[in-house]
Design a protein around this motif. Structure first.
Motif, PDB file in Angstrom:
ATOM      1  N   SER A 150      -6.993  -8.356  33.517  1.00  0.00           N
ATOM      2  CA  SER A 150      -6.340  -8.106  32.228  1.00  0.00           C
ATOM      3  C   SER A 150      -6.471  -9.333  31.330  1.00  0.00           C
ATOM      4  CB  SER A 150      -4.853  -7.795  32.434  1.00  0.00           C
ATOM      5  OG  SER A 150      -4.175  -8.953  32.923  1.00  0.00           O
ATOM      6  N   ARG A 229     -16.313  -5.105  33.220  1.00  0.00           N
ATOM      7  CA  ARG A 229     -14.979  -4.572  32.948  1.00  0.00           C
ATOM      8  C   ARG A 229     -14.554  -5.092  31.572  1.00  0.00           C
ATOM      9  NH1 ARG A 229     -12.141  -6.932  36.742  1.00  0.00           N
ATOM     10  NH2 ARG A 229     -12.440  -5.262  38.252  1.00  0.00           N
ATOM     11  N   ARG A 238      -8.015   2.272  19.478  1.00  0.00           N
ATOM     12  CA  ARG A 238      -8.951   2.283  20.601  1.00  0.00           C
ATOM     13  C   ARG A 238     -10.304   2.850  20.175  1.00  0.00           C
ATOM     14  NH1 ARG A 238      -6.172   3.298  26.478  1.00  0.00           N
ATOM     15  NH2 ARG A 238      -4.339   1.937  26.179  1.00  0.00           N
ATOM     16  N   LYS A 240     -13.661   4.990  20.387  1.00  0.00           N
ATOM     17  CA  LYS A 240     -14.033   6.282  20.989  1.00  0.00           C
ATOM     18  C   LYS A 240     -15.045   6.092  22.112  1.00  0.00           C
ATOM     19  CE  LYS A 240     -17.781   7.508  17.782  1.00  0.00           C
ATOM     20  NZ  LYS A 240     -18.281   8.533  16.831  1.00  0.00           N
ATOM     21  N   LEU A 242     -14.781   3.529  24.214  1.00  0.00           N
ATOM     22  CA  LEU A 242     -14.035   2.932  25.324  1.00  0.00           C
ATOM     23  C   LEU A 242     -12.570   3.389  25.245  1.00  0.00           C
ATOM     24  CD1 LEU A 242     -15.476  -0.672  24.851  1.00  0.00           C
ATOM     25  CD2 LEU A 242     -16.097   0.901  26.694  1.00  0.00           C
ATOM     26  N   PRO A 243     -12.330   4.672  25.376  1.00  0.00           N
ATOM     27  CA  PRO A 243     -10.978   5.211  25.161  1.00  0.00           C
ATOM     28  C   PRO A 243      -9.915   4.702  26.128  1.00  0.00           C
ATOM     29  CG  PRO A 243     -12.421   6.859  26.159  1.00  0.00           C
ATOM     30  CD  PRO A 243     -13.296   5.718  25.754  1.00  0.00           C
ATOM     31  N   ASP A 244     -10.332   4.203  27.288  1.00  0.00           N
ATOM     32  CA  ASP A 244      -9.374   3.728  28.282  1.00  0.00           C
ATOM     33  C   ASP A 244      -9.079   2.228  28.151  1.00  0.00           C
ATOM     34  OD1 ASP A 244      -9.214   6.267  29.443  1.00  0.00           O
ATOM     35  OD2 ASP A 244     -10.964   5.878  30.704  1.00  0.00           O
ATOM     36  N   VAL A 245      -9.750   1.577  27.212  1.00  0.00           N
ATOM     37  CA  VAL A 245      -9.560   0.131  27.033  1.00  0.00           C
ATOM     38  C   VAL A 245      -8.530  -0.126  25.936  1.00  0.00           C
ATOM     39  CG1 VAL A 245     -10.682  -2.036  26.408  1.00  0.00           C
ATOM     40  CG2 VAL A 245     -11.920  -0.336  27.779  1.00  0.00           C
ATOM     41  N   PRO A 246      -7.481  -0.927  26.230  1.00  0.00           N
ATOM     42  CA  PRO A 246      -6.459  -1.200  25.214  1.00  0.00           C
ATOM     43  C   PRO A 246      -6.976  -2.110  24.105  1.00  0.00           C
ATOM     44  CG  PRO A 246      -6.092  -2.564  27.140  1.00  0.00           C
ATOM     45  CD  PRO A 246      -7.212  -1.621  27.498  1.00  0.00           C
ATOM     46  N   GLU A 250      -2.309  -3.926  21.487  1.00  0.00           N
ATOM     47  CA  GLU A 250      -1.555  -3.350  22.605  1.00  0.00           C
ATOM     48  C   GLU A 250      -1.220  -4.402  23.643  1.00  0.00           C
ATOM     49  OE1 GLU A 250      -2.818   0.707  24.095  1.00  0.00           O
ATOM     50  OE2 GLU A 250      -4.467   0.319  22.711  1.00  0.00           O
TER      51      GLU A 250
END
Length: 332
Positions: A150, A229, A238, A240, A242-246, A250
């Motif tokens: 993170s 990663r 976010r 489109k 990388l929709p899972d990346v904050p 955030e």
């Protein structure tokens, strides 16, 4: 008397023939000139890319070339003028003959920062602006097997180990450099900055373990997602892609940073040629198949006209003056 008349008629005919020849030559020259304008380009056009082959700028231009070839008979000849965060290539475009046969890709904020902070061999006034084609948010990325999971873990390590964290960027006085300065300013961390010539080199360095983290762009990481990663993206929302990346917001950091890619010609290029280029690039940018190819390649397409692109560049110039002054990097 008859001989005199014949002589007169003969001279008259010679005069008429001469006049017709001259008139024909004049018309021929005029038609050739107008035909030359209508048929531009009549030979291949040099496309200068200021970063390494295989990097984000090159990939985007190659996609655009595919659709240029469908509209224009003459091809692009790619020339790679790399180094100094793009400054060498941008200067090469600026100093090229303004004859319509050299154009090139530019990045913002690079073309703003480099003249202000490095004394680059060009200024934003040295170009005719064709259009913007990409708005590519920046990201913080690590190798897939990195111990950092993170943004917080990266920052905690950097705070406990000043100058031990190796952060890769492409060039100085570039969008990557600007984001790193912003990150350091807002967190107080001290890192070791490692500079590369282009995104392809930077990606290879991260995957090869030369650096711990890298500041890149969405497109820089899309082709290596299986090996990387992405910890955060520097956009308002976010991505489109990388929709899972904050977003950094955030993660508690007010950092929004992107790189705009566009195309320019040398200052002084014939306005008719500039308009031809603007019209052609606009047709390409609106082609649904082109947009599909851009999405497949992870290129965040965002078209802006030449006039609006120039206006945006000049606005960024004023904002960047303030930021570089704050960091003591404004060149006198």
């Amino acid at each position: 008397m008859v001989k005199g008349n014949r002589k007169f008629v003969a001279l008259l005919l010679v005069g008429i023939m001469a006049a017709l020849v001259l008139l024909s030559a004049g018309c021929g020259q005029k038609q050739a000139g107008s035909s030359g304008e209508q048929n531009y380009p009549t030979k291949p056009v040099n496309m200068i890319i200021a970063f390494t082959a295989g990097g984000s700028s090159d990939v985007q231009a190659r996609i655009m070339q595919k659709y240029w070839d469908k509209l224009v008979k003459q091809p692009w000849v790619f020339q790679y003028k790399t180094g100094a965060g793009g400054a060498i290539g941008f200067a090469e475009i600026a100093k090229s003959a303004p004859d319509g046969y050299t154009i090139g890709g530019v990045n913002v904020p690079h073309i703003v920062l480099q003249p202000l902070g490095q004394g680059a061999q060009y200024t934003i006034d040295d170009f005719e602006y064709i259009c913007q084609v990409v708005n590519d948010p920046q990201v913080l990325a690590v190798r897939k097997d990195s111990k950092f999971k993170s943004v917080k873990e990266v920052l905690d390590f950097a705070k406990k180990n000043p100058e031990k964290l190796k952060v890769g960027i492409v060039g100085t006085f570039t969008g990557h450099h600007l984001m790193l300065l912003d990150l350091q300013d807002k967190t107080g961390i001290k890192v070791t900055q490692v500079v590369y010539k282009g995104a392809a080199d930077q990606n290879a360095a991260l995957l090869g373990g030369e650096i711990d983290v890298m500041i890149g762009n969405v497109n820089d990481v899309m082709r290596s997602l299986e090996q990387m990663r992405v910890l955060a993206v520097a956009s308002e929302e976010r991505s489109k892609f990388l929709p899972d990346v904050p977003t950094f917001k955030e993660e508690g950091l007010d950092i929004v940073s992107d790189i705009r890619r566009g195309f320019v010609a040398p200052k002084g290029t014939d306005p008719k040629v500039v308009q031809f280029l603007r019209d052609t690039f606009k047709k390409i940018a609106e082609d649904p198949e082109y947009l599909k190819d851009m999405e497949k390649a992870g290129q965040p397409a965002e078209y802006m006209s030449g006039e609006d692109f120039e206006k945006y560049v000049r606005e960024q110039n004023e904002k960047s003056k303030e930021l570089l002054t704050k960091f003591g990097l404004l060149k006198a």
